[in-house]
Design a protein around this motif. Structure first.
Motif, short mmCIF file in Angstrom:
data_model
loop_
_atom_site.label_atom_id
_atom_site.label_comp_id
_atom_site.label_asym_id
_atom_site.label_seq_id
_atom_site.Cartn_x
_atom_site.Cartn_y
_atom_site.Cartn_z
N VAL A 4 -7.55 4.20 -7.86
CA VAL A 4 -6.14 4.64 -7.86
C VAL A 4 -5.28 3.46 -8.30
N ARG A 5 -4.45 3.72 -9.30
CA ARG A 5 -3.53 2.69 -9.80
C ARG A 5 -2.12 3.28 -9.86
N PHE A 6 -1.14 2.40 -9.89
CA PHE A 6 0.26 2.81 -10.00
C PHE A 6 0.79 2.45 -11.38
N ALA A 7 1.48 3.38 -12.00
CA ALA A 7 2.20 3.09 -13.24
C ALA A 7 3.37 2.16 -12.90
N ARG A 8 3.84 1.43 -13.89
CA ARG A 8 4.98 0.53 -13.66
C ARG A 8 6.18 1.26 -13.09
N ARG A 9 6.42 2.44 -13.61
CA ARG A 9 7.55 3.23 -13.13
C ARG A 9 7.43 3.49 -11.63
N ALA A 10 6.24 3.89 -11.18
CA ALA A 10 6.02 4.17 -9.77
C ALA A 10 6.23 2.91 -8.92
N LEU A 11 5.81 1.76 -9.43
CA LEU A 11 6.01 0.51 -8.70
C LEU A 11 7.50 0.19 -8.57
N LYS A 81 -12.78 8.58 -16.61
CA LYS A 81 -12.63 7.18 -16.20
C LYS A 81 -12.73 7.01 -14.69
N ALA A 82 -12.83 8.12 -13.96
CA ALA A 82 -12.79 8.10 -12.49
C ALA A 82 -11.56 7.32 -12.03
N LEU A 83 -10.39 7.75 -12.57
CA LEU A 83 -9.15 7.04 -12.33
C LEU A 83 -8.01 8.00 -12.04
N VAL A 84 -7.23 7.69 -11.01
CA VAL A 84 -5.97 8.37 -10.72
C VAL A 84 -4.85 7.37 -11.01
N VAL A 85 -3.87 7.81 -11.79
CA VAL A 85 -2.69 6.98 -12.05
C VAL A 85 -1.49 7.67 -11.41
N ILE A 86 -0.91 7.02 -10.42
CA ILE A 86 0.29 7.55 -9.79
C ILE A 86 1.47 7.22 -10.70
N LEU A 87 2.10 8.28 -11.21
CA LEU A 87 3.17 8.15 -12.19
C LEU A 87 4.52 7.94 -11.55
N SER A 88 4.74 8.59 -10.40
CA SER A 88 6.06 8.57 -9.77
C SER A 88 5.92 8.89 -8.29
N VAL A 89 6.81 8.30 -7.50
CA VAL A 89 6.93 8.63 -6.08
C VAL A 89 8.39 9.06 -5.92
N TRP A 90 8.59 10.35 -5.61
CA TRP A 90 9.90 10.97 -5.75
C TRP A 90 10.25 11.77 -4.51
N SER A 91 11.43 11.60 -4.00
CA SER A 91 11.86 12.32 -2.80
C SER A 91 12.02 13.81 -3.09
N THR A 92 11.60 14.62 -2.16
CA THR A 92 11.80 16.06 -2.30
C THR A 92 13.27 16.42 -2.13
N ARG A 93 14.05 15.52 -1.59
CA ARG A 93 15.47 15.78 -1.36
C ARG A 93 16.32 15.61 -2.62
N ARG A 94 15.74 15.02 -3.65
CA ARG A 94 16.50 14.85 -4.89
C ARG A 94 16.64 16.20 -5.58
#
Length: 101
Positions: A4-11, A81-94
């Motif tokens: 599991v990796r994080f995209a720059r945007r998610a970071l 690639k056996a890889l998950v890339v987290i693209l975004s972490v986003w509030s459900t309240r938005r």
């Protein structure tokens, strides 16, 4: 096991989330961290756990709800690639969803 990796945007989003929680609700920050860590553990063993997010093009983006803190982790699974890339972490309240790649 899937990586599991994080995209720059998610970071960047995580930095903003941390800043907000520490300034406004410091007692909740550890809960968010714990819940995100649990989501990462789940995605390592069950990367197709989250339902496909239908509002994106191209397809293949999934999201997993962090129930107690009400955030979605939007991610793309690359089985070859056996890889998950987290693209975004986003509030459900938005009011609007994230603009995903």
């Amino acid at each position: 096991m899937t990586a599991v990796r994080f995209a720059r945007r998610a970071l960047r989003e995580l930095d903003r989330i941390e800043t907000w929680y520490r300034a406004n609700r410091p007692a909740i920050w550890p809960l968010f961290v714990s819940e995100l860590a649990q989501a990462i553990r789940l995605l390592r063993v069950a990367p197709e756990l989250g339902p496909e997010y239908q509002a994106t093009r191209p397809h293949g983006v999934r999201r997993l709800l962090l129930e107690r803190t009400q955030f979605y982790a939007y991610y793309r699974y690359h089985p070859q690639k056996a890889l998950v890339v987290i693209l975004s972490v986003w509030s459900t309240r938005r009011r609007r969803p994230p603009a995903l790649p």
